[in-house]
Scaffold this motif. Sequence first.
Motif, PDB file in Angstrom:
ATOM      1  N   LEU A  33     -21.189 -18.572  26.838  1.00 19.31           N
ATOM      2  CA  LEU A  33     -20.325 -17.396  26.824  1.00 19.31           C
ATOM      3  C   LEU A  33     -20.081 -16.909  28.252  1.00 19.31           C
ATOM      4  N   ASN A  34     -19.804 -17.857  29.152  1.00 21.97           N
ATOM      5  CA  ASN A  34     -19.685 -17.490  30.569  1.00 21.97           C
ATOM      6  C   ASN A  34     -18.306 -17.700  31.170  1.00 21.97           C
ATOM      7  N   THR A  35     -17.400 -18.378  30.497  1.00 21.24           N
ATOM      8  CA  THR A  35     -16.100 -18.663  31.115  1.00 21.24           C
ATOM      9  C   THR A  35     -14.919 -18.154  30.294  1.00 21.24           C
ATOM     10  N   ASN A  36     -15.168 -17.264  29.356  1.00 22.72           N
ATOM     11  CA  ASN A  36     -14.106 -16.627  28.574  1.00 22.72           C
ATOM     12  C   ASN A  36     -13.231 -17.624  27.825  1.00 22.72           C
ATOM     13  N   GLU A  37     -13.826 -18.748  27.463  1.00 23.78           N
ATOM     14  CA  GLU A  37     -13.116 -19.698  26.606  1.00 23.78           C
ATOM     15  C   GLU A  37     -13.037 -19.144  25.190  1.00 23.78           C
ATOM     16  N   ASN A  38     -12.112 -19.656  24.415  1.00 21.95           N
ATOM     17  CA  ASN A  38     -12.050 -19.358  22.991  1.00 21.95           C
ATOM     18  C   ASN A  38     -13.078 -20.252  22.300  1.00 21.95           C
ATOM     19  N   LEU A 339     -30.551 -17.368  29.952  1.00 23.96           N
ATOM     20  CA  LEU A 339     -30.417 -18.820  29.964  1.00 23.96           C
ATOM     21  C   LEU A 339     -31.652 -19.484  29.372  1.00 23.96           C
ATOM     22  N   ALA A 340     -32.825 -18.932  29.645  1.00 25.81           N
ATOM     23  CA  ALA A 340     -34.060 -19.465  29.073  1.00 25.81           C
ATOM     24  C   ALA A 340     -34.072 -19.333  27.552  1.00 25.81           C
ATOM     25  N   HIS A 341     -33.290 -18.394  27.024  1.00 17.69           N
ATOM     26  CA  HIS A 341     -33.152 -18.234  25.575  1.00 17.69           C
ATOM     27  C   HIS A 341     -31.978 -19.048  25.027  1.00 17.69           C
ATOM     28  N   GLY A 342     -31.377 -19.902  25.861  1.00 14.54           N
ATOM     29  CA  GLY A 342     -30.278 -20.756  25.412  1.00 14.54           C
ATOM     30  C   GLY A 342     -28.927 -20.090  25.405  1.00 14.54           C
ATOM     31  N   VAL A 343     -28.780 -18.967  26.128  1.00 14.65           N
ATOM     32  CA  VAL A 343     -27.516 -18.228  26.170  1.00 14.65           C
ATOM     33  C   VAL A 343     -27.014 -18.181  27.611  1.00 14.65           C
ATOM     34  N   LEU A 344     -25.821 -18.706  27.836  1.00 19.51           N
ATOM     35  CA  LEU A 344     -25.225 -18.738  29.173  1.00 19.51           C
ATOM     36  C   LEU A 344     -24.131 -17.683  29.256  1.00 19.51           C
ATOM     37  N   VAL A 345     -24.309 -16.683  30.142  1.00 19.20           N
ATOM     38  CA  VAL A 345     -23.305 -15.661  30.390  1.00 19.20           C
ATOM     39  C   VAL A 345     -22.930 -15.729  31.873  1.00 19.20           C
ATOM     40  N   PRO A 351     -23.834  -5.442  40.907  1.00 16.66           N
ATOM     41  CA  PRO A 351     -25.232  -5.068  40.663  1.00 16.66           C
ATOM     42  C   PRO A 351     -25.426  -4.409  39.296  1.00 16.66           C
ATOM     43  N   GLY A 352     -26.436  -4.892  38.568  1.00 16.45           N
ATOM     44  CA  GLY A 352     -26.775  -4.304  37.283  1.00 16.45           C
ATOM     45  C   GLY A 352     -25.892  -4.707  36.132  1.00 16.45           C
ATOM     46  N   HIS A 353     -24.938  -5.623  36.354  1.00 14.72           N
ATOM     47  CA  HIS A 353     -23.970  -5.983  35.321  1.00 14.72           C
ATOM     48  C   HIS A 353     -23.933  -7.487  35.073  1.00 14.72           C
ATOM     49  N   LEU A 354     -23.627  -7.875  33.838  1.00 12.69           N
ATOM     50  CA  LEU A 354     -23.334  -9.248  33.447  1.00 12.69           C
ATOM     51  C   LEU A 354     -22.091  -9.236  32.557  1.00 12.69           C
ATOM     52  N   ARG A 355     -21.315 -10.297  32.632  1.00 13.62           N
ATOM     53  CA  ARG A 355     -20.131 -10.415  31.775  1.00 13.62           C
ATOM     54  C   ARG A 355     -20.417 -11.380  30.636  1.00 13.62           C
ATOM     55  N   ILE A 356     -20.082 -10.964  29.419  1.00 12.62           N
ATOM     56  CA  ILE A 356     -20.371 -11.764  28.231  1.00 12.62           C
ATOM     57  C   ILE A 356     -19.077 -12.021  27.469  1.00 12.62           C
ATOM     58  N   THR A 357     -18.754 -13.283  27.265  1.00 11.55           N
ATOM     59  CA  THR A 357     -17.583 -13.645  26.469  1.00 11.55           C
ATOM     60  C   THR A 357     -17.845 -13.352  25.000  1.00 11.55           C
ATOM     61  N   ALA A 358     -16.828 -12.868  24.307  1.00 13.09           N
ATOM     62  CA  ALA A 358     -16.917 -12.677  22.862  1.00 13.09           C
ATOM     63  C   ALA A 358     -16.660 -14.013  22.173  1.00 13.09           C
ATOM     64  N   GLY A 359     -17.639 -14.506  21.449  1.00 14.50           N
ATOM     65  CA  GLY A 359     -17.515 -15.801  20.784  1.00 14.50           C
ATOM     66  C   GLY A 359     -17.430 -15.662  19.288  1.00 14.50           C
ATOM     67  N   THR A 360     -18.044 -16.573  18.579  1.00 14.91           N
ATOM     68  CA  THR A 360     -18.080 -16.520  17.124  1.00 14.91           C
ATOM     69  C   THR A 360     -19.129 -15.497  16.674  1.00 14.91           C
ATOM     70  N   ALA A 361     -19.143 -15.204  15.375  1.00 15.54           N
ATOM     71  CA  ALA A 361     -20.137 -14.276  14.843  1.00 15.54           C
ATOM     72  C   ALA A 361     -21.547 -14.802  15.080  1.00 15.54           C
ATOM     73  N   ALA A 362     -21.738 -16.100  14.910  1.00 17.83           N
ATOM     74  CA  ALA A 362     -23.067 -16.681  15.134  1.00 17.83           C
ATOM     75  C   ALA A 362     -23.466 -16.571  16.600  1.00 17.83           C
ATOM     76  N   GLU A 363     -22.515 -16.751  17.509  1.00 18.76           N
ATOM     77  CA  GLU A 363     -22.818 -16.624  18.935  1.00 18.76           C
ATOM     78  C   GLU A 363     -23.140 -15.173  19.301  1.00 18.76           C
ATOM     79  N   THR A 364     -22.450 -14.237  18.664  1.00 18.23           N
ATOM     80  CA  THR A 364     -22.765 -12.831  18.894  1.00 18.23           C
ATOM     81  C   THR A 364     -24.175 -12.517  18.409  1.00 18.23           C
ATOM     82  N   ASP A 365     -24.541 -13.041  17.228  1.00 17.88           N
ATOM     83  CA  ASP A 365     -25.918 -12.871  16.739  1.00 17.88           C
ATOM     84  C   ASP A 365     -26.913 -13.375  17.785  1.00 17.88           C
ATOM     85  N   ALA A 366     -26.631 -14.552  18.326  1.00 16.96           N
ATOM     86  CA  ALA A 366     -27.559 -15.174  19.274  1.00 16.96           C
ATOM     87  C   ALA A 366     -27.676 -14.377  20.564  1.00 16.96           C
TER      88      ALA A 366
END
Length: 394
Positions: A33-38, A339-345, A351-366
Amino acid sequence: MVSDTTLDDLPLRDDLRGHAPYGAPQLEVSVRLNTNENSHDVPPEVVEAVVAAIAEQVPHLNRYPDREADALRDALAAFLRAQPASHGVPLTRGNVWAANGSNEVLQQLLQAFGGPGRTAVGFTPSYSMHPIITQTSGTAWVDGKRGDGFSLDPFAVAEQVRAAGGGTGADVVFLTSPNNPTGTALPLDVVEAAYEATRGIVIVDEAYAEFARPLGAGGTPSAITLLPGRPRLVVTRTMSKAFAFAGTRVGYLAADPAVVDALRLVRLPYHLSSLTQAAATAALAHADALLATVEDTKAQRDRLVAAMPTLGLFALPSDANFVLVGGFDDAPAAWKALLAHGVLVRDVGIPGHLRITAGTAAETDAVLAALAEVVVEEERAAHPEDTDDDEEQA
């Protein structure tokens, strides 16, 4: 062939020395969820149509492609005319230009309207390729400033545009709506103010426009509505995001026909392959099927925004397919922990911020589950004495 030669050994342009190439990590993890792909695959019916269109072109690959990409530009103009946020501006093929991704469109604009002795201004934080493309075209870059909450005020924008270039004014102005990485949309009065403040080109990068909120629910009209009577205004778009077509590399713009004529002076011959044109034209014929995932993506985006306060974090309201999340004690450390939890943002350097792509419902759960773990880990690291107390009580 192995070589010890480095960039320092080559006659590289001086203004390129010391720069790093653009690039986001491409890692094999379960949730990217790091490059704003669909995150949604291309629908089967669109796959079938694209494959058929490409198959028609393959026997004729001995010939150059349509240099003007007329069929594709007709399809893009029709698509834009149909969008509610465009208010039915009567665009035709003459108003539209296409290239290999919106980055090539931007590069051509800088080649035509920038260059040595000219200045471009953009307002950071924003899309990091804007200054890179500017500098590689030999154009001077001015780093404009935003207000509180990453906002842009029309008066402040106009003042900075006029002050660029040593007071002669910017030759190229970059505005981004929705903005990357903040996700915030741009009021049209900011675009108007920038346009009036310069005799140069004003580029509104609308790569994420399809994800904007509806006009009656806080959304803003597209800058396409401002095109009539403004020949120096350009609106750029892409098929990479909402269309789930990132691998095809198709970007485009809407502008006065004179702008399109200017880009013909700098484009490479036959720059869009026959296969690219065929694939994109076929996809546009199935725009409804491709854009069917947009509402689901927006729902996951809004779900991310709503969930942040429960995690002790916060998110800016977003009109894009991503969310800028703040409240991390150490964003780079949080990025590594996710990333250690298998999630790439994406760590965008704020400072203090990360960007997270909106993915599928399962990816949001993760990502929400991983964030909950990371926040707990941050809290433990910040207050180790509390952990010791808990262990004694246990």
